[in-house]
Design a protein around this motif. Structure first.
Motif, PDB file in Angstrom:
ATOM      1  N   GLU A 164       2.691  25.902  27.088  1.00 30.29           N
ATOM      2  CA  GLU A 164       3.442  26.213  25.866  1.00 30.29           C
ATOM      3  C   GLU A 164       2.502  26.589  24.725  1.00 30.29           C
ATOM      4  OE1 GLU A 164       5.622  22.459  25.897  1.00 30.29           O
ATOM      5  OE2 GLU A 164       7.455  23.632  26.060  1.00 30.29           O
ATOM      6  N   ASN A 195       6.809  28.538  22.564  1.00 27.70           N
ATOM      7  CA  ASN A 195       8.111  28.146  23.097  1.00 27.70           C
ATOM      8  C   ASN A 195       8.996  27.662  21.957  1.00 27.70           C
ATOM      9  OD1 ASN A 195      10.056  27.697  24.973  1.00 27.70           O
ATOM     10  ND2 ASN A 195       9.058  25.975  25.995  1.00 27.70           N
ATOM     11  N   VAL A 224      11.868  24.559  21.261  1.00 21.54           N
ATOM     12  CA  VAL A 224      12.491  23.362  21.813  1.00 21.54           C
ATOM     13  C   VAL A 224      13.780  23.136  21.037  1.00 21.54           C
ATOM     14  CG1 VAL A 224      12.240  20.908  22.270  1.00 21.54           C
ATOM     15  CG2 VAL A 224      10.231  22.382  22.313  1.00 21.54           C
ATOM     16  N   GLU A 225      14.888  23.054  21.773  1.00 26.07           N
ATOM     17  CA  GLU A 225      16.170  22.805  21.111  1.00 26.07           C
ATOM     18  C   GLU A 225      16.421  21.315  21.063  1.00 26.07           C
ATOM     19  OE1 GLU A 225      18.991  25.287  23.342  1.00 26.07           O
ATOM     20  OE2 GLU A 225      19.578  25.992  21.352  1.00 26.07           O
ATOM     21  N   ILE A 283       7.196  26.042  18.985  1.00 25.13           N
ATOM     22  CA  ILE A 283       5.825  25.714  19.366  1.00 25.13           C
ATOM     23  C   ILE A 283       5.080  27.028  19.278  1.00 25.13           C
ATOM     24  CG2 ILE A 283       4.328  24.839  21.182  1.00 25.13           C
ATOM     25  CD1 ILE A 283       6.818  23.392  22.287  1.00 25.13           C
TER      26      ILE A 283
END
Lengths: 341, 232
Positions: free
Chosen positions: A127, A132, A134-135, A195
């Motif tokens: 990552e 990335n 993140v939810e 990220i």
């Protein structure tokens, strides 16, 4: 909302038509910070540009709406725009997200604040390399108006009462004001934590106002703190990556060809035709991690080789054969290898 | 919970409108069934590792809580209590696997899995051991360790029905080392933590030891399969 114009949502976000959902989120987040009207007070079209951005994200981030848009254009979208843009913005930045650049809110000492919450977010090197989103679902208590009044700002005050001529008594009393009544109600929203490529351990992503509430004041903040987890193949040092490769004794002497699979799956090819000694290092420039401040600059990948010696003892024949092949005399040099370490 | 899950399901049914080619429909069916269980779940969702949450005892209506105050008896370790307030940051606990790397971020917690609960503000783990609790003489539950690292007595098995711990479900926490259940039976402390309830371990599973996930920061189940799917 204005007339339905033929807006090119891909152009507004600055992404190709083949962009992934990750690319779209990343583009939105970057542009939202730049285009927010509070940040562009001198631009008369700032509000409009910001609305366009929100509409573009709302359509392109939803796979069904995106399909409709791709086929029929903006007029072909069945429902109108459901969520207000403020809503979308808060997914990425929190409730009071118009405080930019991570600068702390103006601390008005008189306004009490709820607690901040710091959440460690574990992140893999994959990552860190590619980035990335993140939810996260944030369920939090929110202070809402309720009927009636409540006591607030309670404090101790000294009251003087007269007991008789010339005799006074001072007592302490608790005195409260009256405030509108509030109750705490649990509400939920989705947050998107980015990220960013090259992110470093300990870096924080704040979501303003998403911490704990304070009935008499403002809510605190929610901060995600990046924690990069150990990787089985690569070790990170700044923007450089380190890895080790064990080769056979034969390979170390005659050379070899191999591929190392990198964090995003691409292969780094290594070709050796010379002798490789144990401890030899190979530098591959540009094969490290992207630099956080400039993703186009990448660190290096440093590969250290060690040699696997045969485990079984060699036969007499093999020993003779090797002596013949290598034609080396005895070396046996004795020296101080530690030199004070 | 993402809109993409719902909309792809919608697309599947509307695709059946015309005489869709048989293989195409089957292909659609397969792509919907194969991804991880997160896609099929309805409701509030699953509790995953790395999430931070408050635990609510359904019987006594208090939240699991800790703070920098030690027990005056028993082990003398940091105390763990139940509080009525819903807005106290000291009630947040982080769900982690039993060992380093044991439960990657975003993996749904399975019923029967052993987890650690780390108190966010003090870095100590929910812990119990053979010491008596101060008010009810059950087993003392404390917060132990440094920076999230304690010992084997920090492990708790999540007891729930079904496959995974769902946010809306009432679950129990059974201690791996001593088999007691994390419980509250109503005893309350006096000063300096007046009104807080005693949290202790008790040996039987009953209505005093069911807990529900309440406020928190819930990491959505990760879609990619780097963590591995054991149900396939």
């Amino acid at each position: 909302m204005g007339p339905v114009s033929r807006r090119d949502f891909y152009k507004i976000l600055g992404v190709p038509r083949s962009a992934s959902i990750k690319d779209i989120k990343k583009a939105y987040r970057k542009l939202a910070l730049q285009l927010h009207p509070d940040r562009n007070p001198d631009d008369p079209r700032a509000q409009e540009k910001f609305q366009d951005l929100g509409a573009a994200y709302e359509v392109l981030s939803d796979s069904e709406k995106r399909k409709q848009y791709d086929t029929y254009g903006e007029e072909g979208l069945k429902d109108g725009h459901q969520s207000s843009h403020g809503d979308i913005f808060s997914h990425f930045f929190g409730d009071f997200g118009f405080m930019f650049g991570g600068t702390p809110r103006q601390q008005d000492r008189n306004i009490p604040r709820g607690s901040d919450i710091i959440v460690d977010l574990e992140v893999t090197l994959e990552e860190v390399y590619a980035g990335n989103f993140v939810e996260v679902v944030r369920n939090k208590p929110v202070a809402r108006q309720a009927p009636g009044k409540r006591k607030c700002n309670c404090r101790q005050e000294m009251r003087t009462t007269q007991l008789g001529p010339g005799r006074f008594q001072m007592t302490q009393e608790v005195v409260c004001d009256e405030c509108p009544n509030v109750k705490l109600v649990n509400e939920e929203r989705t947050l998107e934590v980015e990220i960013e490529p090259g992110v470093r351990d300990g870096m924080e992503y704040p979501f303003i106002g998403e911490g704990e509430p304070h009935v008499d004041g403002e809510p605190g903040d929610l901060r995600f703190r990046i924690k990069v987890v150990k990787h089985p193949i690569f070790e990170r040092r700044g923007d450089d990556l380190y890895t080790n490769v064990t080769i056979s004794l034969v390979e170390s002497l005659v050379g070899f060809d191999m591929d190392i699979t990198h964090l995003d799956g691409h292969k780094v090819h290594i070709s050796r035709d010379k002798i490789t000694r144990p401890g030899a290092k190979l530098w591959k420039k540009g094969e490290g991690l992207p630099n956080f401040d400039n993703n186009n600059i990448k660190g290096s990948l440093i590969i250290t080789f060690d040699v696997d010696f045969p485990k079984e003892q060699l036969t007499e024949e093999a020993r003779e054969g090797i002596k013949q092949l290598l034609k080396q005399g005895s070396v046996q040099k004795v020296y101080n290898g530690l030199q004070g370490y | 919970m993402g809109p993409s899950c719902r909309s792809s399901a919608g697309a599947m049914w509307s695709a059946g409108r015309g005489r869709a080619a048989g293989p195409a429909l089957v292909g659609l069916l397969l792509t919907l069934l194969v991804p991880g269980s997160g896609a099929a779940k309805t409701g509030a969702g699953l509790v995953t590792c790395g999430s931070v949450l408050k635990l609510f005892n359904t019987q006594h209506r208090v939240r699991l809580h800790s703070h920098d105050i030690k027990y005056g008896s028993g082990s003398g370790q940091q105390s763990v209590t139940g509080v009525e307030a819903s807005d106290d940051a000291n009630s947040y606990w982080r769900i982690r696997g039993g060992s380093e790397g044991g439960c990657p971020r975003g993996s749904p917690v399975r019923c029967g899995q052993a987890v650690r609960l780390t108190h966010v503000l003090t870095g100590k783990n929910l812990h119990t051991h053979h010491f008596p609790s101060p008010l009810s003489n059950n087993q003392e539950v404390s917060a132990f360790g440094e920076d999230g690292e304690g010992d084997d007595l920090d492990l708790w098995t999540v007891r729930c029905s079904g496959q995974h711990w769902e946010r809306e479900a009432a679950v129990r926490f059974q201690h791996v080392g001593t088999s007691v259940f994390l419980s509250v039976t109503g005893e309350q402390y006096g000063s300096p933590i007046r009104g807080q309830h005693e949290v202790h371990g008790m040996s039987s599973a009953n209505t005093h030891n069911t807990w529900k996930a309440m406020e928190g920061i819930f990491i959505k189940p990760s879609v990619d399969s780097s963590a591995g799917h054991d149900e396939l």
